[in-house]
Design a protein around this motif. Structure first.
Motif, mmCIF file in Angstrom:
data_model
loop_
_atom_site.group_PDB
_atom_site.id
_atom_site.type_symbol
_atom_site.label_atom_id
_atom_site.label_comp_id
_atom_site.label_asym_id
_atom_site.label_seq_id
_atom_site.Cartn_x
_atom_site.Cartn_y
_atom_site.Cartn_z
ATOM 1 N N GLY A 70 -11.818 24.713 -5.919
ATOM 2 C CA GLY A 70 -11.909 24.543 -4.478
ATOM 3 C C GLY A 70 -10.563 24.419 -3.806
ATOM 4 O O GLY A 70 -9.516 24.671 -4.403
ATOM 5 N N VAL A 71 -10.589 24.006 -2.533
ATOM 6 C CA VAL A 71 -9.394 23.882 -1.707
ATOM 7 C C VAL A 71 -9.245 22.432 -1.263
ATOM 8 O O VAL A 71 -10.180 21.853 -0.696
ATOM 9 C CB VAL A 71 -9.475 24.796 -0.458
ATOM 10 N N LEU A 72 -8.101 21.847 -1.534
ATOM 11 C CA LEU A 72 -7.784 20.502 -1.050
ATOM 12 C C LEU A 72 -7.250 20.625 0.365
ATOM 13 O O LEU A 72 -6.327 21.407 0.616
ATOM 14 C CB LEU A 72 -6.749 19.852 -1.956
ATOM 15 N N VAL A 73 -7.817 19.872 1.315
ATOM 16 C CA VAL A 73 -7.481 20.020 2.729
ATOM 17 C C VAL A 73 -6.992 18.694 3.298
ATOM 18 O O VAL A 73 -7.630 17.653 3.110
ATOM 19 C CB VAL A 73 -8.702 20.509 3.540
ATOM 20 N N ALA A 74 -5.868 18.741 4.011
ATOM 21 C CA ALA A 74 -5.328 17.563 4.696
ATOM 22 C C ALA A 74 -5.582 17.688 6.191
ATOM 23 O O ALA A 74 -5.203 18.694 6.803
ATOM 24 C CB ALA A 74 -3.829 17.438 4.435
ATOM 25 N N ALA A 75 -6.202 16.672 6.780
ATOM 26 C CA ALA A 75 -6.409 16.613 8.219
ATOM 27 C C ALA A 75 -5.630 15.421 8.752
ATOM 28 O O ALA A 75 -6.031 14.274 8.579
ATOM 29 C CB ALA A 75 -7.896 16.486 8.552
ATOM 30 N N GLY A 76 -4.486 15.705 9.397
ATOM 31 C CA GLY A 76 -3.635 14.634 9.895
ATOM 32 C C GLY A 76 -2.289 15.180 10.295
ATOM 33 O O GLY A 76 -2.108 16.389 10.458
ATOM 34 N N GLY A 77 -1.312 14.278 10.457
ATOM 35 C CA GLY A 77 0.037 14.672 10.838
ATOM 36 C C GLY A 77 0.858 15.094 9.636
ATOM 37 O O GLY A 77 0.363 15.176 8.504
ATOM 38 N N ASP A 78 2.161 15.337 9.873
ATOM 39 C CA ASP A 78 3.011 15.845 8.806
ATOM 40 C C ASP A 78 3.108 14.879 7.633
ATOM 41 O O ASP A 78 3.225 15.301 6.476
ATOM 42 C CB ASP A 78 4.410 16.164 9.346
ATOM 43 N N GLY A 79 3.059 13.558 7.882
ATOM 44 C CA GLY A 79 3.098 12.593 6.791
ATOM 45 C C GLY A 79 1.861 12.679 5.912
ATOM 46 O O GLY A 79 1.953 12.635 4.681
ATOM 47 N N THR A 80 0.695 12.815 6.534
ATOM 48 C CA THR A 80 -0.549 12.989 5.779
ATOM 49 C C THR A 80 -0.531 14.293 5.007
ATOM 50 O O THR A 80 -0.915 14.351 3.827
ATOM 51 C CB THR A 80 -1.755 12.974 6.736
ATOM 52 N N ILE A 81 -0.079 15.352 5.654
ATOM 53 C CA ILE A 81 -0.005 16.660 5.002
ATOM 54 C C ILE A 81 0.893 16.585 3.774
ATOM 55 O O ILE A 81 0.573 17.123 2.712
ATOM 56 C CB ILE A 81 0.500 17.717 6.000
ATOM 57 N N ASN A 82 2.023 15.887 3.896
ATOM 58 C CA ASN A 82 2.934 15.728 2.770
ATOM 59 C C ASN A 82 2.243 15.024 1.611
ATOM 60 O O ASN A 82 2.308 15.471 0.454
ATOM 61 C CB ASN A 82 4.168 14.939 3.216
ATOM 62 N N ALA A 83 1.583 13.903 1.886
ATOM 63 C CA ALA A 83 0.958 13.114 0.824
ATOM 64 C C ALA A 83 -0.122 13.899 0.095
ATOM 65 O O ALA A 83 -0.233 13.839 -1.140
ATOM 66 C CB ALA A 83 0.370 11.831 1.419
ATOM 67 N N VAL A 84 -0.928 14.635 0.834
ATOM 68 C CA VAL A 84 -2.003 15.406 0.209
ATOM 69 C C VAL A 84 -1.441 16.633 -0.495
ATOM 70 O O VAL A 84 -1.898 17.011 -1.580
ATOM 71 C CB VAL A 84 -3.068 15.790 1.262
ATOM 72 N N ALA A 85 -0.414 17.249 0.090
ATOM 73 C CA ALA A 85 0.211 18.420 -0.540
ATOM 74 C C ALA A 85 0.800 18.059 -1.891
ATOM 75 O O ALA A 85 0.768 18.873 -2.831
ATOM 76 C CB ALA A 85 1.287 18.994 0.371
ATOM 77 N N ARG A 86 1.365 16.859 -2.032
ATOM 78 C CA ARG A 86 1.918 16.435 -3.329
ATOM 79 C C ARG A 86 0.867 16.534 -4.424
ATOM 80 O O ARG A 86 1.150 16.970 -5.543
ATOM 81 C CB ARG A 86 2.436 14.990 -3.248
ATOM 82 N N GLN A 87 -0.346 16.138 -4.095
ATOM 83 C CA GLN A 87 -1.416 16.174 -5.089
ATOM 84 C C GLN A 87 -1.900 17.602 -5.337
ATOM 85 O O GLN A 87 -2.279 17.948 -6.465
ATOM 86 C CB GLN A 87 -2.573 15.277 -4.642
#
Length: 319
Positions: A70-87
């Motif tokens: 599947g696709v991991l999706v981050a819904a939030g600002g750049d800080g949230t996007i960073n944290a989820v992108a790391r995973q």
């Protein structure tokens, strides 16, 4: 970088940051669920209502996404996007973004709409693109990393936003307050792709985002970001008013022409080590990565990560 695949039947595993308040979060959840259900797409949505839980939640969702294709999706600002992108990087799964921050540099750079419903529709039809990831020590950054005055500005800005709300005006006024307060200049020893250099500056900024480089007036360095490099910027100005003018461009996300010899030192690089001589008795320094401030051990090592982020990017947007 070119598109590699579409994932028309992939399940979305969504991490939604609740930092803006429960009413707004509920509305965002309803919008996401409505669009995806109408499209017949399978999804799992988890609300992150405690900042210290984001890493654990993102890691669990990444494991599920990787196992399900599947696709991991981050819904939030750049800080949230960073944290989820790391995973997403750590688990090797595709990554989607529903930008909900103040500036949304990462989403805007890749043509992802800021309107939430439009962003969900774009995600449904997106193609997967590899995206460059920056690193400082063991931490990734998608937009920028910095030391000195800028991390202090970010900390003050977050406090002011909690009190006065999230807007670019609040960000600008907060920057004014921070720059006019006492601050020290950094004395830096650099090793830039193996070559030594010394700098004195109030803040040292490393960029990994083409749009931000263009908006603060350093368009020539944006090409380096497309060629496997990072971009560095260090203001030379000593006066508070000059520094205020420079940082307000970053706070406002405003177009400008800052790449002038008497104002900035700028260069691109693949790998760089940074030592702060003014902090010789301390082993750690505050580093801002995509708007989040953490303490890191010195020396700092900046580089381009070998792994790339597998971003789901809207169709008809250049790679």
């Amino acid at each position: 970088m070119t598109a590699t695949a579409t994932l028309p039947d992939a399940t979305f595993f969504i991490a939604l940051n609740a930092g803006s308040g429960h009413d707004e979060t509920d509305e965002r959840r309803r919008v996401i669920e409505s669009v995806l259900r109408n499209a017949g797409r399978l999804f799992s949505l988890t609300i992150i209502d405690q900042p210290d839980s984001i890493d654990a939640i993102a890691a669990q969702l990444a494991r599920e996404a990787a196992a399900a294709g599947g696709v991991l999706v981050a819904a939030g600002g750049d800080g949230t996007i960073n944290a989820v992108a790391r995973q997403a990087i750590a688990h090797g799964c595709a990554f989607g973004v529903l930008p909900q921050g103040t500036f949304n540099y990462f989403g805007r750079t890749h043509g992802i709409p800021e309107d939430l419903a439009e962003a969900v529709h774009a995600l449904l039809a997106a193609h997967m693109h590899p995206v460059q990831v920056g690193m400082v020590n063991e931490r990734v950054f998608l937009v920028n990393a910095s030391i000195g005055l800028y991390p202090k500005l970010l900390e003050e800005r977050e406090l002011d936003k909690k009190q006065f709300g999230r807007s670019r005006l609040v960000a600008a006024l907060s920057a004014l307050k921070t720059v006019l307060s006492p601050h020290r200049r950094l004395r830096l020893d650099l090793q830039i792709d193996g070559k030594p250099q010394r700098l004195r500056t109030a803040t040292f900024f490393v960029g990994n985002n083409r749009l931000q480089m263009e908006q603060i007036g350093i368009a020539p360095l944006s090409a380096a970001l497309e060629d496997g490099q990072l971009a560095a910027m260090a203001p030379r100005t000593k006066g508070k008013l000059g520094m205020l003018w420079l940082l307000l461009y970053g706070a406002l996300g405003k177009m400008g022409s800052l790449d002038q010899a008497d104002q900035l030192t700028t260069f691109s690089f693949k790998q760089m080590q940074v030592k702060v001589r003014t902090l010789s008795r301390r082993r750690r320094i505050k580093v801002a990565t995509d708007g989040e401030v953490t303490l890191m051990n010195m020396p700092l090592t900046f580089s381009v990560m070998e792994e790339q982020l597998l971003l789901m990017k809207p169709i008809n947007v250049p790679a």
